[in-house]
Design a protein around this motif. Structure first.
Motif, PDB file in Angstrom:
ATOM      1  N   ALA A 199       0.807  -1.222   0.000  1.00 55.93           N
ATOM      2  CA  ALA A 199       0.000   0.000   0.000  1.00 55.93           C
ATOM      3  C   ALA A 199       0.838   1.269   0.000  1.00 55.93           C
ATOM      4  O   ALA A 199       0.351   2.334  -0.386  1.00 55.93           O
ATOM      5  N   GLU A 200       2.089   1.177   0.436  1.00 60.98           N
ATOM      6  CA  GLU A 200       2.915   2.361   0.578  1.00 60.98           C
ATOM      7  C   GLU A 200       4.054   2.361  -0.442  1.00 60.98           C
ATOM      8  O   GLU A 200       4.623   1.318  -0.755  1.00 60.98           O
ATOM      9  N   PRO A 201       4.429   3.532  -0.958  1.00 57.09           N
ATOM     10  CA  PRO A 201       5.555   3.598  -1.895  1.00 57.09           C
ATOM     11  C   PRO A 201       6.868   3.283  -1.193  1.00 57.09           C
ATOM     12  O   PRO A 201       6.995   3.431   0.026  1.00 57.09           O
ATOM     13  N   LEU A 202       7.852   2.874  -1.983  1.00 54.46           N
ATOM     14  CA  LEU A 202       9.158   2.543  -1.418  1.00 54.46           C
ATOM     15  C   LEU A 202       9.866   3.761  -0.855  1.00 54.46           C
ATOM     16  O   LEU A 202      10.678   3.657   0.062  1.00 54.46           O
ATOM     17  N   PHE A 203       9.617   4.919  -1.416  1.00 51.98           N
ATOM     18  CA  PHE A 203      10.124   6.154  -0.836  1.00 51.98           C
ATOM     19  C   PHE A 203       9.193   7.286  -1.247  1.00 51.98           C
ATOM     20  O   PHE A 203       8.379   7.136  -2.169  1.00 51.98           O
ATOM     21  N   THR A 204       9.276   8.391  -0.566  1.00 52.14           N
ATOM     22  CA  THR A 204       8.455   9.554  -0.892  1.00 52.14           C
ATOM     23  C   THR A 204       9.366  10.756  -1.136  1.00 52.14           C
ATOM     24  O   THR A 204      10.507  10.809  -0.656  1.00 52.14           O
ATOM     25  N   VAL A 205       8.845  11.689  -1.899  1.00 51.15           N
ATOM     26  CA  VAL A 205       9.557  12.939  -2.178  1.00 51.15           C
ATOM     27  C   VAL A 205       8.675  14.085  -1.696  1.00 51.15           C
ATOM     28  O   VAL A 205       7.485  14.130  -2.029  1.00 51.15           O
ATOM     29  N   PRO A 206       9.204  14.999  -0.917  1.00 49.62           N
ATOM     30  CA  PRO A 206       8.376  16.109  -0.425  1.00 49.62           C
ATOM     31  C   PRO A 206       7.782  16.917  -1.578  1.00 49.62           C
ATOM     32  O   PRO A 206       8.397  17.046  -2.644  1.00 49.62           O
ATOM     33  N   PRO A 207       6.598  17.459  -1.389  1.00 51.05           N
ATOM     34  CA  PRO A 207       5.974  18.277  -2.436  1.00 51.05           C
ATOM     35  C   PRO A 207       6.904  19.416  -2.859  1.00 51.05           C
ATOM     36  O   PRO A 207       7.564  20.054  -2.033  1.00 51.05           O
ATOM     37  N   GLY A 208       6.936  19.652  -4.163  1.00 59.32           N
ATOM     38  CA  GLY A 208       7.760  20.721  -4.681  1.00 59.32           C
ATOM     39  C   GLY A 208       9.236  20.397  -4.784  1.00 59.32           C
ATOM     40  O   GLY A 208      10.048  21.259  -5.106  1.00 59.32           O
ATOM     41  N   MET A 209       9.589  19.123  -4.524  1.00 64.13           N
ATOM     42  CA  MET A 209      10.984  18.706  -4.561  1.00 64.13           C
ATOM     43  C   MET A 209      11.150  17.558  -5.549  1.00 64.13           C
ATOM     44  O   MET A 209      10.176  16.967  -6.020  1.00 64.13           O
ATOM     45  N   MET A 210      12.390  17.237  -5.866  1.00 65.77           N
ATOM     46  CA  MET A 210      12.680  16.065  -6.692  1.00 65.77           C
ATOM     47  C   MET A 210      13.956  15.399  -6.179  1.00 65.77           C
ATOM     48  O   MET A 210      14.873  16.068  -5.687  1.00 65.77           O
ATOM     49  N   ALA A 211      13.968  14.059  -6.271  1.00 62.38           N
ATOM     50  CA  ALA A 211      15.101  13.271  -5.801  1.00 62.38           C
ATOM     51  C   ALA A 211      16.037  13.011  -6.975  1.00 62.38           C
ATOM     52  O   ALA A 211      15.625  12.438  -7.984  1.00 62.38           O
ATOM     53  N   VAL A 212      17.277  13.417  -6.855  1.00 62.13           N
ATOM     54  CA  VAL A 212      18.276  13.240  -7.909  1.00 62.13           C
ATOM     55  C   VAL A 212      19.066  11.960  -7.627  1.00 62.13           C
ATOM     56  O   VAL A 212      19.560  11.762  -6.524  1.00 62.13           O
ATOM     57  N   GLY A 213      19.174  11.100  -8.654  1.00 61.47           N
ATOM     58  CA  GLY A 213      19.998   9.904  -8.519  1.00 61.47           C
ATOM     59  C   GLY A 213      19.276   8.690  -7.968  1.00 61.47           C
ATOM     60  O   GLY A 213      19.912   7.771  -7.453  1.00 61.47           O
ATOM     61  N   MET A 214      17.944   8.666  -8.079  1.00 59.37           N
ATOM     62  CA  MET A 214      17.230   7.486  -7.599  1.00 59.37           C
ATOM     63  C   MET A 214      17.543   6.292  -8.500  1.00 59.37           C
ATOM     64  O   MET A 214      18.060   6.429  -9.606  1.00 59.37           O
ATOM     65  N   GLY A 215      17.200   5.081  -8.026  1.00 60.44           N
ATOM     66  CA  GLY A 215      17.421   3.877  -8.810  1.00 60.44           C
ATOM     67  C   GLY A 215      16.115   3.308  -9.328  1.00 60.44           C
ATOM     68  O   GLY A 215      15.030   3.624  -8.820  1.00 60.44           O
ATOM     69  N   ILE A 216      16.189   2.443 -10.323  1.00 62.44           N
ATOM     70  CA  ILE A 216      14.969   1.897 -10.927  1.00 62.44           C
ATOM     71  C   ILE A 216      14.358   0.776 -10.088  1.00 62.44           C
ATOM     72  O   ILE A 216      13.321   0.239 -10.449  1.00 62.44           O
TER      73      ILE A 216
END
Length: 579
Positions: A199-216
């Motif tokens: 039910a939950e995502p593996l990680f979250t990103v705060p609103p208005g932000m983006m995660a650089v360098g995530m993996g597939i």
């Protein structure tokens, strides 16, 4: 989240069956994955790719003329097992041999390397190229540790073209390796992805932000920055890739570009980004050749994208622009009408090993091993969600599902062996083989190896004495460390396995009964697993995000402690022979 689902544990297999049903003119189902519908031409190197499910069109969608001859398909976000890779390679191989190409992840390297060894032992020439394009997963001085993401497509295209030209295995391998060396990628995510059945995502990103360098595989990014405009994002991605220009590409002015969507970022947005990238590349004196904009390596519904650049030479440009015809990638004109049909392998033949003749006492020991493996299956079924949660903190969240698939397969194989009267050793060996085959990934390979090693040490002669069991556990510990390369303090299952093996050996040497010794050793393993919360990972997918895992125990160590504790409860109910 997944909207179409039967059972999360069978999601990958069910999806693969549907994929083959939709593309029977191009692919056929083989054990462990898919192969081209037609046989590989004599004298042509077979390119076998693969990795975990959940990344379509990687990997099955790239099987067809111009790219791959077969794809080994693991569980969701988990590498295929060595048995799966071998099976697909056998189905695709010709007399010219096989090139194995895949993203550089610990589980994939472990299983594909084992498969390569087995194929060579069978007389099938085999070479390997690991894709290492993700610049965020390791610094330039450690490029061999980088993981593969959308740059897979560049390497697979180079290998497939070289194979179609009739190059020999060494030449196909060399071109694929050169393509990898000249390819760089970087990705960003705006939200995480959710594994099937969770039910939950593996990680979250705060609103208005983006995660650089995530993996597939759902690995979180290495830094979080403010959301940028398309032009700003294009600048960020382009600047970082151009700063990583390979030394061997000096003077190369022509590049291939991939703008890859990870699941939820749609085509119009990708085209918008590409439009902002073009003038930046031109300003840098680079000419883009046949750009690719679309989905090539996804991560379920992750909102994210990646940019890949390959610096071309004349030969790589020929490969990059060459025709291909696969379920998910089509370019130019390819004649598939003349492809010879493949002879399907007999996959209905029984693979059950001949059971060793056992005494009644040995068969009873085999039945007790079955009960122990059933206990492991039950505790893993109960704790699978929690194990996945622990794994998702700094990894890819698949540990619970992988352990569940492995334990269920092991229990099924153990039941069949015990019903046939097998002793403890044979039950363990067959359970281990089934575990490795169905679970895949690093943990699947290591658990399978451990059970097989124990079985070979214990054998089928009567019931094993406590000292014999302790010696078998020690042999399994040595095999796991030798193969997985982990040491105490690396934050892996070894942190629980080593103290368990040492404590069991010490207690049985003192004359303790197996049940008592095992239970006390399991308590030691449980304490050691809890202690991994204070460690930083030095191996595996969690390594680039080591700070995130501080304060959380290693899921591999936790699952091991749960398993041996469950076995201890079973042993309390039985009287095994004690010396």
């Amino acid at each position: 989240m997944s909207y179409v689902l039967n059972d999360a544990a069978s999601f990958a297999d069910d999806s693969a069956d549907g994929f083959v049903a939709a593309h029977r003119n191009l692919v056929r189902r083989v054990r462990g994955g898919v192969a081209r519908a037609g046989a590989t031409a004599p004298g042509q190197v077979a390119v076998v790719i693969g990795g975990g499910s959940g990344h379509y069109p990687a990997f099955a969608g790239l099987v067809g003329p111009g790219i791959a001859h077969g794809a080994a398909m693991g569980n969701v976000f988990a590498s295929p097992s060595a048995q799966q890779v071998v099976s697909v390679a056998r189905a695709a191989a010709s007399d010219a041999g096989v090139l194995l190409a895949y993203g550089n992840y610990a589980g994939d390297a472990l299983n594909f390397d084992q498969a390569q060894d087995q194929l060579r032992a069978e007389g099938i020439p085999c070479q390997t190229v690991r894709v290492t394009d993700d610049i965020c997963s390791a610094p330039p001085a450690e490029q061999e540790k980088r993981r593969g993401i959308a740059g897979d497509l560049v390497v697979f295209r180079a290998a497939g073209w070289a194979a179609e030209q009739g190059f020999d295995l060494e030449s196909v391998t060399a071109l694929a390796a050169r393509a990898n060396e000249r390819t760089r990628s970087i990705g960003v995510a705006f939200s995480g992805c959710t594994l099937p059945g969770t039910a939950e995502p593996l990680f979250t990103v705060p609103p208005g932000m983006m995660a650089v360098g995530m993996g597939i595989h759902g690995e979180p990014g290495i830094e979080t920055v403010s959301m940028a405009t398309a032009s700003g994002l294009a600048g960020l991605l382009t600047d970082r890739l151009l700063a990583e220009r390979p030394e061997t590409a000096d003077g190369a002015g022509r590049i291939g570009v991939i703008v890859n969507g990870l699941g939820s970022v749609k085509s119009e947005e990708l085209f918008l980004l590409y439009g902002a990238i073009v003038p930046l590349m031109e300003k840098a004196g680079l000419t883009i050749v046949d750009p690719e904009v679309g989905e090539y390596a996804t991560s379920f519904e992750m909102a994210g994208l990646s940019l890949t650049v390959v610096w071309l030479d004349d030969e790589l440009e020929q490969a990059w622009r060459s025709p291909a015809y696969t379920p998910a990638y089509r370019k130019g004109a390819v004649d598939i009408s003349a492809t010879a049909p493949a002879v399907a392998p007999d996959e209905t033949a029984s693979e059950v090993a001949a059971m060793a003749a056992s005494s009644e006492e040995a068969a009873a020991a085999g039945a007790q091993v079955l009960k122990a493996i059933d206990a492991i299956k039950n505790v893993i079924d109960r704790e699978a969600d929690e194990l996945g949660r622990l794994d998702a903190i700094a990894g890819d969240g698949d540990h619970g599902i992988g352990m569940q698939r492995g334990a269920r397969a092991a229990a099924q194989a153990a039941a069949a062996a015990s019903a046939a009267g097998a002793g403890a050793g044979t039950v363990l060996v067959l359970a281990g083989d089934a575990w490795a085959d169905k679970a895949g990934g690093t943990s699947g390979a290591l658990w399978g190896l451990a059970l097989r090693t124990m079985g070979q040490q214990i054998g089928d002669d009567d019931a094993p004495a406590p000292a014999t069991v302790a010696q078998a556990v020690t042999a399994a510990r040595e095999a796991v460390q030798r193969t997985g390369k982990a040491e105490i303090g690396d934050k892996t299952l070894v942190d629980a396995l080593v103290p368990f093996a040492e404590r069991l050996t010490a207690l049985t040497s003192e004359g303790r009964g197996l049940a008592q010794a095992w239970t006390e050793a399991a308590q030691t393993a449980t304490a050691a697993a809890a202690g991994t919360a204070d460690l930083l990972p030095r191996l595996g997918r969690a390594r680039p995000h080591m700070e995130k895992s501080l304060g959380t125990p290693d899921p591999g160590a936790v699952s091991f402690a749960l398993a041996v504790t469950a076995v201890g409860a079973v042993l309390d109910a039985y009287d095994l022979k004690e010396n």
